[in-house]
Scaffold this motif. Structure first.
Motif, short mmCIF file in Angstrom:
data_model
loop_
_atom_site.label_atom_id
_atom_site.label_comp_id
_atom_site.label_asym_id
_atom_site.label_seq_id
_atom_site.Cartn_x
_atom_site.Cartn_y
_atom_site.Cartn_z
N GLN A 127 0.82 -1.23 -0.02
CA GLN A 127 -0.14 -0.09 0.05
C GLN A 127 0.78 1.26 -0.13
N SER A 128 0.42 2.28 -1.01
CA SER A 128 1.12 3.35 -1.10
C SER A 128 2.73 3.46 -1.52
N VAL A 129 3.19 2.42 -1.81
CA VAL A 129 4.72 2.35 -1.91
C VAL A 129 4.95 2.05 -3.49
N VAL A 130 5.47 3.09 -3.98
CA VAL A 130 5.69 3.05 -5.40
C VAL A 130 6.71 1.84 -5.94
N PRO A 131 6.47 1.39 -7.21
CA PRO A 131 7.24 0.05 -7.65
C PRO A 131 8.52 0.20 -7.69
N ALA A 132 9.38 -0.76 -7.36
CA ALA A 132 10.67 -1.17 -7.19
C ALA A 132 10.86 -2.43 -7.60
N ALA A 133 12.02 -2.78 -7.93
CA ALA A 133 12.83 -3.87 -8.44
C ALA A 133 11.83 -4.74 -9.60
N ALA A 134 11.16 -5.79 -9.36
CA ALA A 134 10.46 -6.46 -10.12
C ALA A 134 9.19 -5.88 -10.56
N LEU B 36 8.90 -2.67 -10.64
CA LEU B 36 9.06 -1.72 -11.49
C LEU B 36 9.35 -1.94 -12.86
N ALA B 37 10.23 -3.10 -13.24
CA ALA B 37 10.51 -3.78 -14.28
C ALA B 37 9.29 -4.02 -14.89
N LEU B 38 8.38 -4.55 -14.56
CA LEU B 38 6.92 -4.78 -14.95
C LEU B 38 6.40 -3.54 -15.43
N ASP B 39 6.42 -2.58 -14.57
CA ASP B 39 5.56 -0.94 -14.91
C ASP B 39 6.46 -0.47 -16.17
N ARG B 40 7.51 -0.62 -16.35
CA ARG B 40 8.12 0.11 -17.48
C ARG B 40 7.85 -0.97 -18.74
N ALA B 41 7.83 -2.06 -18.62
CA ALA B 41 7.32 -2.82 -19.72
C ALA B 41 6.03 -2.77 -20.19
N ILE B 42 5.01 -2.54 -19.47
CA ILE B 42 3.47 -1.92 -19.84
C ILE B 42 3.24 -0.52 -20.12
N SER B 43 4.39 0.38 -19.68
CA SER B 43 4.00 1.81 -19.89
C SER B 43 4.52 2.25 -21.23
N THR C 166 3.20 3.12 -11.24
CA THR C 166 3.67 4.20 -10.38
C THR C 166 2.69 5.65 -10.43
N GLU C 167 2.33 5.87 -11.46
CA GLU C 167 1.26 7.20 -11.22
C GLU C 167 0.12 6.61 -10.73
N HIS C 168 -0.52 5.50 -10.75
CA HIS C 168 -1.53 5.07 -10.06
C HIS C 168 -1.56 5.04 -8.41
N THR C 169 -0.34 4.52 -8.23
CA THR C 169 0.23 4.23 -6.86
C THR C 169 0.25 5.72 -6.13
N LYS C 170 0.69 6.83 -6.87
CA LYS C 170 0.90 8.17 -6.28
C LYS C 170 -0.42 8.85 -6.15
N LEU C 171 -1.29 8.33 -7.03
CA LEU C 171 -2.59 9.03 -6.99
C LEU C 171 -3.64 8.34 -6.03
N GLY C 172 -3.09 7.27 -5.42
CA GLY C 172 -3.86 6.40 -4.48
C GLY C 172 -5.03 5.52 -5.15
N TRP C 173 -4.86 5.17 -6.15
CA TRP C 173 -5.82 4.45 -6.92
C TRP C 173 -5.55 2.89 -6.76
N VAL C 174 -4.43 2.38 -6.51
CA VAL C 174 -4.22 1.07 -6.04
C VAL C 174 -4.44 0.74 -4.63
N ASP C 175 -5.26 0.17 -4.21
CA ASP C 175 -5.80 0.08 -2.88
C ASP C 175 -4.88 -0.97 -2.17
N ALA C 176 -4.51 -1.99 -2.94
CA ALA C 176 -3.28 -3.01 -2.31
C ALA C 176 -3.86 -3.58 -0.90
#
Length: 753
Positions: free
Chosen positions: A64-71, A73-80, A88-98
């Motif tokens: 919760q509320s932690v921006v992507p890192a490690a794996a 983040l690699a997945l985030d870059r692959a889909i963006s 990352t953007e959805h996390t910063k906006l609070g849209w990923v409840d987790a």
């Protein structure tokens, strides 16, 4: 020697041998195994990069509320697509409840990653083995229910940057997956999902993972573990694993000499010992012995024999032959995984959790006597020189858990996740614990990037990215009413200096200085609240810089905070309809305590930005008592300490990416110095390959003030000296320190500065 053989994987897990006793009690006995009938799933361990492994669904864990890192983040870059990273953007906006086990899906652009998702791990520091079982059961159950997923690629969630060891996480995976498959029963049509790829980028951890999965699933027929480790593209060998492989190879050099080390004379035996067998063992091949002697040459003679004995123990290690080239990492602090600390106020004290690139430290409760902490916060808010020197060490010892103190190094960026109460603490003063007689190091905020993030119940609005056109900035200085004692010559001078510097850096600047009833600045429009609001709502400004007073206002419903103008308070509430919030807001604004009904000092005694040494300044309203109820809004009882977090909260809610505010009065020239250093680094401090980050610009400006803290006018009084000495710590940065700042195109930038 009768020591049991140790496997390579066990070297990272703390295998129990005669020379390596258990450091902690063994894990509890697992619960009764789930049902053993029903469909099966094949689990294949892959050494490679998650984003490069083809599958129908790719999944990582998400705190919760932690921006992507490690794996993740690699997945985030692959889909963006483009500079904006989706997860990352959805996390910063609070849209990923987790929430634990909750799966959130993201669209993909194609390629190896056709569909992506993250599974919630809950708040960082709370993932136990039992909760991880629930998470894995939820994940597999959802993947099976999709119906179209035949292959799923994931990582060992909870062990990369998690609370769990590899063995604990693999047990959780196995039990969670088996539990999700068991209810289907033998009569249920088999799910389409037949293969789960568990991907690990590091070779040694992949071997460790494969062994642990095979052991955990040995008695569960629902799960079939692939007999061999599969290799695909993207696999790496990190430094700890390289060291283990190097040791395993070095044991070969010990040879028969090492085998006899346990009964032989120690290194440094009488000179009559045979040249080829200094430890009394059989002669090893000369070349290998020379290599071993070279390795041992730097050690004390009294322990060389013990080293040979340990090498002999490692000779039994089960090795995997690899042909790899291992290079030293060139990543510095700014390229490493941030250290994220959560500090929340709770019953009985402060609750801490920490997430690093290696592990998450579970929650710790630090019992804190609030009366003492209240006094500490008060004395570190606009402190004297003596308090600024002596109290930071106490702050670190008093409120930081002992096992968290080792994280306060300059190896990585530090992000503090705070609530409205803990945000009032001047964490910028954090320092490493000083041993008696030890050398005093620079504070953490000087050595590395340190920023803050507020934990709030709302979501930020989505804001557009920077346009391709020129950057625009709005600069506001000294907007208070001089007839009420709000005139600030220092704030006026800072606004003019900031506007000049930004123009030199190629920024299009709109400047407002002084109230309408104040002495006018030639060629500059006065700072009327309505005119400023018009430019904010319609001007598309990327940067807003404010120099003046700030205050709380209780005249309406609830508590508001904002910037003081001659005709009222400007808060984020007036900016609620702003479609494109500024990326960066810098506010050198100090508490004034006059809008909520309190009686302030007369004209000529105003405080705020630039009131330490400038003309026309006096004692400053920052030291006046606030309106009734302000002190009750924070456990620290200091409205000055609560002001910047309150302002940051309102502007971040509006969608501002970064809020940088001064928590107490700053001497005039130091306010100008901070602003000039910040903007200069922001626009020109990055390398040719990468843009500057906001966090690095803040650190550069802090460091400049820190280096100048002993300078200034010789006749300045003690209070002004205190302001000068601690000005670097007054600036608080709310936002992601690692956020890059997109500068103007090369054609728009000046040739130099």
């Amino acid at each position: 020697m009768g020591t049991p053989a140790a496997r390579i994987a066990d070297l990272l897990e703390g295998a129990t041998t005669a020379s390596n006793p258990p450091a902690r009690p063994p894990p509890p006995t697992p619960e009764e195994s789930p049902r053993t009938d029903g469909p099966t799933v094949n689990i294949i361990v892959i050494w490679g990069d998650l984003a490069e492994v083809a599958a129908d669904l790719h999944v990582t864990g998400h705190y919760q509320s932690v921006v992507p890192a490690a794996a993740e983040l690699a997945l985030d870059r692959a889909i963006s697509v483009g500079p904006r990273q989706l997860i990352t953007e959805h996390t910063k906006l609070g849209w990923v409840d987790a929430q634990l086990g909750e799966v959130t899906y993201f669209p993909c652009k194609g390629g190896a990653v056709r569909s992506a998702a993250v599974v919630g791990m809950g708040p960082m520091g709370t993932l136990t083995e039992r909760r991880a079982v629930q998470m894995y059961a939820s994940l597999l159950g959802e993947a099976v229910a999709l119906g179209h997923v035949a292959t799923m690629a994931t990582v060992l969630i909870g062990a990369g940057t998690g609370n769990l060891s590899v063995n604990q996480a693999t047990r959780a995976l196995v039990r969670g997956f088996a539990g999700a498959l068991a209810p289907l029963g033998p009569q249920t049509p088999p799910p389409r999902l037949t293969e789960v790829y568990v991907v690990e980028v590091d070779r040694l951890r992949a071997e460790q993972l494969h062994l642990a999965l095979a052991k955990a699933a040995a008695k569960l027929p629902q799960l079939r573990i692939g007999p061999e480790l599969r290799e695909e593209s993207g696999g790496r060998l990190f430094a700890p694993s390289a060291a283990v492989y190097a040791l395993a190879a070095l044991t070969r050099l010990a040879g028969p000499a090492g085998a006899g080390a346990g009964v032989a004379a120690p290194e440094g035996a009488p000179e009559g010992a045979p040249e080829g067998a200094p430890d009394g063992g059989p002669d090893p091949p000369p070349a290998e012995e020379e290599a071993l002697r070279t390795v041992l040459a730097g050690f004390d003679p009294n322990i060389r024999g013990k080293i040979r004995e340990q090498l002999a123990l490692l000779a039994e290690v089960q090795r995997t032959d690899l042909s790899l080239t291992v290079g030293r990492s060139v990543e510095g602090p700014e390229g490493s995984v941030p250290v994220r600390m959560s500090v929340q106020s709770g019953v009985g004290g402060l609750r801490w959790a920490a997430l690093t690139g290696r592990a998450t430290v579970p929650e710790r409760l630090v019992p804190v006597e609030m009366g003492l902490l209240r006094e500490l916060v008060d004395r570190l808010t606009e402190p004297s020189v003596e308090d600024a020197r002596e109290l930071p060490d106490l702050l670190s010892r008093f409120v930081v858990p002992p096992d968290f103190q080792r994280l306060l190094t300059d190896d990585a960026t530090v992000l503090l996740e705070l609530d409205r109460d803990t945000a009032s603490v001047p964490w910028e003063f954090l320092a490493e614990i000083q041993q008696a007689g030890g050398e005093r190091r620079d504070p953490l905020a000087i050595r590395t990037q340190l920023s803050r993030q507020l934990r709030t119940p709302y979501s930020r609005v989505m804001s557009e990215g920077l346009s391709d056109g020129p950057l625009r900035a709005l600069v506001i200085g000294d907007p208070g009413d001089p007839e009420k004692g709000f005139q600030l010559p220092g704030a006026r001078a800072e606004a003019l200096a900031v506007a000049t510097r930004l123009k030199d850096l190629g920024v299009k600047v709109t400047l407002f200085v002084g109230a309408a009833n104040s002495v006018r600045q030639p060629g500059v429009d006065p700072a009327r609240r309505l005119d400023v609001l018009r430019v904010l709502l319609c001007g598309g400004n990327h940067i807003v810089h404010y120099c003046g007073h700030s205050d709380f206002d209780f005249s309406g419903t609830g508590r508001r905070s904002g910037w003081v103008f001659a005709d009222g308070l400007l808060t984020a509430q007036e900016l609620a309809l702003l479609e494109r919030p500024p990326l960066i807001v810098v506010a050198n604004a100090c508490y004034t305590a006059r809008l909520g009904g309190s009686t302030g000092p007369g004209p000529g005694t105003g405080a705020g930005a630039g009131t330490g040494t400038g003309p026309g300044t006096g004692t400053g309203a920052g030291s006046q008592a606030g309106p009734p109820g302000v002190a009750d809004q924070t456990p620290w009882g200091n409205p000055q300490a609560a002001l910047v977090p309150s302002l940051a909260d309102e502007f971040l809610r509006m969608g501002v990416g970064h809020y940088i505010g001064a928590a107490w009065r700053i001497p005039d020239e130091q306010g100008v110095t901070f602003a000039q250093q910040f903007y200069t680094h922001l626009f020109t401090g990055g390398s040719s390959e990468a843009a500057s980050t906001v966090g690095s610009a803040v650190r550069t400006a802090r460091r400049k003030l820190y280096e100048q803290r002993a300078g200034g006018q010789q006749d300045a009084d003690a209070a002004s000296n205190g302001q000068r000495w601690s000005a670097w710590a007054a600036y608080q940065h709310y936002g992601d320190a690692a956020d890059p700042f997109v500068r103007p195109d090369a054609s728009d930038r000046p040739g130099g500065s």
